[in-house]
Design a protein around this motif. Structure first.
Motif, mmCIF file in Angstrom:
data_model
loop_
_atom_site.group_PDB
_atom_site.id
_atom_site.type_symbol
_atom_site.label_atom_id
_atom_site.label_comp_id
_atom_site.label_asym_id
_atom_site.label_seq_id
_atom_site.Cartn_x
_atom_site.Cartn_y
_atom_site.Cartn_z
ATOM 1 N N THR A 25 0.835 -1.199 0.000
ATOM 2 C CA THR A 25 0.000 0.000 0.000
ATOM 3 C C THR A 25 0.871 1.252 0.000
ATOM 4 N N PHE A 26 1.920 1.250 0.801
ATOM 5 C CA PHE A 26 2.870 2.372 0.819
ATOM 6 C C PHE A 26 3.446 2.595 -0.582
ATOM 7 N N LEU A 27 3.855 1.521 -1.225
ATOM 8 C CA LEU A 27 4.443 1.648 -2.563
ATOM 9 C C LEU A 27 3.416 2.143 -3.578
ATOM 10 N N ALA A 28 2.156 1.796 -3.413
ATOM 11 C CA ALA A 28 1.115 2.312 -4.297
ATOM 12 C C ALA A 28 0.974 3.819 -4.133
ATOM 13 N N TRP A 29 1.031 4.303 -2.899
ATOM 14 C CA TRP A 29 0.975 5.754 -2.671
ATOM 15 C C TRP A 29 2.206 6.447 -3.248
ATOM 16 N N ILE A 30 3.364 5.808 -3.142
ATOM 17 C CA ILE A 30 4.587 6.390 -3.718
ATOM 18 C C ILE A 30 4.465 6.440 -5.241
ATOM 19 N N ARG A 31 3.904 5.401 -5.858
ATOM 20 C CA ARG A 31 3.674 5.435 -7.310
ATOM 21 C C ARG A 31 2.719 6.564 -7.680
ATOM 22 N N THR A 32 1.716 6.794 -6.856
ATOM 23 C CA THR A 32 0.792 7.894 -7.111
ATOM 24 C C THR A 32 1.531 9.225 -7.049
ATOM 25 N N ALA A 33 2.402 9.392 -6.064
ATOM 26 C CA ALA A 33 3.190 10.623 -5.952
ATOM 27 C C ALA A 33 4.117 10.785 -7.164
ATOM 28 N N LEU A 34 4.746 9.702 -7.595
ATOM 29 C CA LEU A 34 5.616 9.770 -8.778
ATOM 30 C C LEU A 34 4.814 10.088 -10.037
ATOM 31 N N GLY A 35 3.616 9.526 -10.147
ATOM 32 C CA GLY A 35 2.745 9.850 -11.278
ATOM 33 C C GLY A 35 2.349 11.316 -11.274
ATOM 34 N N THR A 36 2.158 11.872 -10.098
ATOM 35 C CA THR A 36 1.829 13.286 -9.979
ATOM 36 C C THR A 36 3.008 14.155 -10.414
ATOM 37 N N VAL A 37 4.215 13.754 -10.046
ATOM 38 C CA VAL A 37 5.413 14.468 -10.515
ATOM 39 C C VAL A 37 5.501 14.387 -12.035
ATOM 40 N N VAL A 65 3.738 20.241 -5.186
ATOM 41 C CA VAL A 65 3.532 20.315 -3.736
ATOM 42 C C VAL A 65 2.650 19.156 -3.284
ATOM 43 N N GLY A 66 1.629 18.850 -4.070
ATOM 44 C CA GLY A 66 0.776 17.706 -3.749
ATOM 45 C C GLY A 66 1.559 16.397 -3.730
ATOM 46 N N ALA A 67 2.490 16.233 -4.674
ATOM 47 C CA ALA A 67 3.313 15.016 -4.713
ATOM 48 C C ALA A 67 4.182 14.900 -3.463
ATOM 49 N N ILE A 68 4.712 16.020 -2.999
ATOM 50 C CA ILE A 68 5.513 16.007 -1.770
ATOM 51 C C ILE A 68 4.657 15.560 -0.596
ATOM 52 N N PHE A 69 3.463 16.153 -0.470
ATOM 53 C CA PHE A 69 2.573 15.776 0.626
ATOM 54 C C PHE A 69 2.118 14.324 0.520
ATOM 55 N N LEU A 70 1.895 13.841 -0.693
ATOM 56 C CA LEU A 70 1.520 12.436 -0.864
ATOM 57 C C LEU A 70 2.632 11.504 -0.396
ATOM 58 N N ALA A 71 3.860 11.810 -0.776
ATOM 59 C CA ALA A 71 4.983 10.950 -0.379
ATOM 60 C C ALA A 71 5.182 10.961 1.135
ATOM 61 N N VAL A 72 5.129 12.136 1.736
ATOM 62 C CA VAL A 72 5.280 12.232 3.192
ATOM 63 C C VAL A 72 4.105 11.556 3.887
ATOM 64 N N GLY A 73 2.888 11.796 3.383
ATOM 65 C CA GLY A 73 1.708 11.153 3.961
ATOM 66 C C GLY A 73 1.757 9.642 3.844
ATOM 67 N N ALA A 74 2.294 9.153 2.735
ATOM 68 C CA ALA A 74 2.423 7.701 2.547
ATOM 69 C C ALA A 74 3.351 7.102 3.599
#
Length: 118
Positions: A25-37, A65-74
């Motif tokens: 699940t963590f890696l899925a959120w990180i992929r979402t953050a990378l997709g946002t970048v 900024v959203g990608a940063i928050f997603l990665a930290v939140g993940a």
């Protein structure tokens, strides 16, 4: 000795399947953050024909900024869920999902307004 978050030092080791599911699940959120970048980079590179420089910069900054928050939140969620698993507590509410939803809705609304006023 390796570094471990505080939540990983409490309670008993959970079933490895749950720990691995938490990691996936963590890696899925990180992929979402990378997709946002990637979306921000693509919009910066190819958005000049679609919107003006001001709107483009705003959307790109919002996405980054959203990608940063997603990665930290993940990462925070990964640690929090691991701690809950170790202590036998209920899982926390996925607040990072609210952030992802807000990011998509905010970007979509901005682009919708731009498209409607063109």
């Amino acid at each position: 000795m390796t570094w471990r978050p505080k939540s990983f030092r409490l309670g008993a080791d959970p079933d490895p399947r749950f720990t691995l599911a938490n990691e996936r699940t963590f890696l899925a959120w990180i992929r979402t953050a990378l997709g946002t970048v990637a979306a921000a980079v693509g919009f910066e590179a190819f958005g000049a024909d679609v919107v003006g420089a001001g709107v483009r910069s705003t959307v790109v900054v919002f996405l980054l900024v959203g990608a940063i928050f997603l990665a930290v939140g993940a990462f925070r969620r990964w640690c929090t869920v691991e701690g809950a698993l170790r202590l036998g507590k209920g899982l926390p509410v996925p607040t990072v999902a609210v952030l992802a939803t807000g990011l998509v809705v905010g970007t979509s609304l901005t682009l919708l307004v731009v498209a409607a006023t063109r």
